[in-house]
Design a protein around this motif. Structure first.
Motif, short mmCIF file in Angstrom:
data_model
loop_
_atom_site.label_atom_id
_atom_site.label_comp_id
_atom_site.label_asym_id
_atom_site.label_seq_id
_atom_site.Cartn_x
_atom_site.Cartn_y
_atom_site.Cartn_z
N ARG A 25 0.85 -1.20 0.00
CA ARG A 25 0.00 0.00 0.00
C ARG A 25 0.88 1.24 0.00
O ARG A 25 1.86 1.32 0.71
CB ARG A 25 -0.89 0.01 1.24
CG ARG A 25 -1.89 -1.09 1.27
CD ARG A 25 -2.81 -0.94 2.48
NE ARG A 25 -3.70 -2.06 2.58
CZ ARG A 25 -4.87 -2.16 1.94
NH1 ARG A 25 -5.26 -1.19 1.16
NH2 ARG A 25 -5.63 -3.22 2.08
N HIS A 26 0.46 2.19 -0.83
CA HIS A 26 1.12 3.50 -0.85
C HIS A 26 0.03 4.53 -1.05
O HIS A 26 -0.47 4.72 -2.17
CB HIS A 26 2.16 3.57 -1.97
CG HIS A 26 2.94 4.84 -1.95
ND1 HIS A 26 3.89 5.12 -0.98
CD2 HIS A 26 2.91 5.92 -2.77
CE1 HIS A 26 4.40 6.31 -1.22
NE2 HIS A 26 3.83 6.82 -2.29
N GLY A 27 -0.37 5.15 0.02
CA GLY A 27 -1.49 6.09 -0.03
C GLY A 27 -2.78 5.34 -0.36
O GLY A 27 -3.15 4.39 0.32
N ASP A 28 -3.47 5.75 -1.43
CA ASP A 28 -4.71 5.09 -1.82
C ASP A 28 -4.48 4.06 -2.93
O ASP A 28 -5.44 3.53 -3.49
CB ASP A 28 -5.75 6.12 -2.28
CG ASP A 28 -5.31 6.89 -3.52
OD1 ASP A 28 -4.09 6.91 -3.79
OD2 ASP A 28 -6.18 7.46 -4.19
N VAL A 29 -3.24 3.72 -3.23
CA VAL A 29 -2.91 2.74 -4.27
C VAL A 29 -2.43 1.45 -3.61
O VAL A 29 -1.63 1.47 -2.68
CB VAL A 29 -1.80 3.28 -5.21
CG1 VAL A 29 -1.43 2.25 -6.25
CG2 VAL A 29 -2.25 4.58 -5.86
N VAL A 30 -2.96 0.33 -4.10
CA VAL A 30 -2.54 -1.00 -3.64
C VAL A 30 -1.93 -1.73 -4.82
O VAL A 30 -2.53 -1.79 -5.90
CB VAL A 30 -3.72 -1.80 -3.06
CG1 VAL A 30 -3.26 -3.19 -2.63
CG2 VAL A 30 -4.37 -1.06 -1.91
N VAL A 31 -0.73 -2.27 -4.65
CA VAL A 31 -0.05 -3.03 -5.69
C VAL A 31 0.08 -4.48 -5.23
O VAL A 31 0.59 -4.74 -4.15
CB VAL A 31 1.35 -2.44 -5.98
CG1 VAL A 31 2.08 -3.25 -7.03
CG2 VAL A 31 1.24 -0.98 -6.41
N ILE A 32 -0.41 -5.41 -6.07
CA ILE A 32 -0.35 -6.84 -5.76
C ILE A 32 0.58 -7.50 -6.78
O ILE A 32 0.23 -7.61 -7.95
CB ILE A 32 -1.74 -7.49 -5.80
CG1 ILE A 32 -2.69 -6.77 -4.84
CG2 ILE A 32 -1.65 -8.98 -5.47
CD1 ILE A 32 -4.13 -7.19 -4.97
N PRO A 33 1.76 -7.95 -6.34
CA PRO A 33 2.67 -8.63 -7.27
C PRO A 33 2.17 -10.03 -7.62
O PRO A 33 1.59 -10.72 -6.79
CB PRO A 33 3.99 -8.70 -6.51
CG PRO A 33 3.64 -8.53 -5.08
CD PRO A 33 2.34 -7.79 -5.01
N VAL A 34 2.40 -10.42 -8.89
CA VAL A 34 1.96 -11.72 -9.39
C VAL A 34 3.16 -12.42 -10.02
O VAL A 34 3.96 -11.79 -10.71
CB VAL A 34 0.84 -11.56 -10.44
CG1 VAL A 34 0.37 -12.90 -10.96
CG2 VAL A 34 -0.32 -10.76 -9.87
N VAL A 74 -2.64 -3.22 -10.09
CA VAL A 74 -2.65 -1.93 -9.40
C VAL A 74 -4.11 -1.59 -9.12
O VAL A 74 -4.92 -1.48 -10.04
CB VAL A 74 -2.01 -0.82 -10.27
CG1 VAL A 74 -2.06 0.51 -9.55
CG2 VAL A 74 -0.57 -1.19 -10.62
N LEU A 75 -4.44 -1.46 -7.84
CA LEU A 75 -5.79 -1.12 -7.42
C LEU A 75 -5.82 0.35 -7.01
O LEU A 75 -5.12 0.76 -6.08
CB LEU A 75 -6.23 -1.99 -6.25
CG LEU A 75 -6.08 -3.50 -6.43
CD1 LEU A 75 -6.45 -4.23 -5.15
CD2 LEU A 75 -6.93 -3.99 -7.58
N LYS A 76 -6.61 1.14 -7.76
CA LYS A 76 -6.68 2.57 -7.48
C LYS A 76 -8.07 3.08 -7.86
O LYS A 76 -8.55 2.78 -8.95
CB LYS A 76 -5.61 3.33 -8.27
CG LYS A 76 -5.57 4.80 -7.98
CD LYS A 76 -4.45 5.47 -8.74
CE LYS A 76 -4.46 6.95 -8.44
NZ LYS A 76 -3.44 7.67 -9.19
N ASP A 77 -8.68 3.81 -6.97
CA ASP A 77 -10.00 4.41 -7.21
C ASP A 77 -11.04 3.38 -7.66
O ASP A 77 -11.84 3.63 -8.55
CB ASP A 77 -9.91 5.53 -8.25
CG ASP A 77 -8.98 6.65 -7.81
OD1 ASP A 77 -8.90 6.91 -6.59
OD2 ASP A 77 -8.33 7.25 -8.69
N GLY A 78 -11.00 2.19 -7.09
CA GLY A 78 -11.97 1.15 -7.42
C GLY A 78 -11.70 0.41 -8.71
O GLY A 78 -12.46 -0.46 -9.10
N ASP A 79 -10.61 0.73 -9.40
CA ASP A 79 -10.25 0.05 -10.64
C ASP A 79 -9.04 -0.85 -10.40
O ASP A 79 -8.15 -0.52 -9.63
CB ASP A 79 -9.88 1.05 -11.74
CG ASP A 79 -11.08 1.84 -12.24
OD1 ASP A 79 -12.20 1.29 -12.19
OD2 ASP A 79 -10.89 3.00 -12.66
N ALA A 80 -9.03 -1.98 -11.12
CA ALA A 80 -7.88 -2.89 -11.10
C ALA A 80 -7.24 -2.85 -12.47
O ALA A 80 -7.88 -3.12 -13.48
CB ALA A 80 -8.32 -4.31 -10.76
#
Length: 117
Positions: A25-34, A74-80
């Motif tokens: 998590r970085h602020g309102d952005v979530v990054v999920i590595p695959v 990258v999850l940001k503002d409800g979008d993936a």
């Protein structure tokens, strides 16, 4: 270690947490590595006599595991959004293969032109 123990341990290695890493998590952005996961195993056994007449026997087993980065979600503002990982090594090798094929083709064309003169 017998083959069944090896199979049981391999189940623990290939888990969803290995494919999808811990979210960052970085602020309102979530990054999920695959990652791409590949695994395989094998075993063997033998009995009987050896080639030289001595007593034969045998056993064996093996396991392999490989993981390569596939990208991130990258999850940001409800979008993936999917961002694929760029494998620079694959790009370089592909370019080298194309260059070799091109050079061999040019060589064949030039040889043919020399013969027709």
């Amino acid at each position: 270690m017998n083959l069944m123990e090896l199979v049981e341990k391999s189940k623990d290695i290939a888990t969803v947490k290995r494919v999808f890493g811990e979210p960052v998590r970085h602020g309102d952005v979530v990054v999920i590595p695959v990652a791409r996961i590949a695994q395989g195993g094998g075993g063997g056994q033998g009995q009987g006599r050896g080639d030289k007449g001595d007593e034969g026997s045998g056993s064996g087993g093996g396991y392999g595991f490989a993981a390569t980065p596939a990208g991130v979600f990258v999850l940001k503002d409800g979008d993936a959004i999917w961002r694929p990982a760029v494998d620079v090594n694959r790009i370089v090798v592909g370019g080298q293969i194309v260059a070799v094929v091109l050079l061999l083709t040019l060589r064949a064309i030039l040889k043919k032109r020399r013969r027709t003169r």
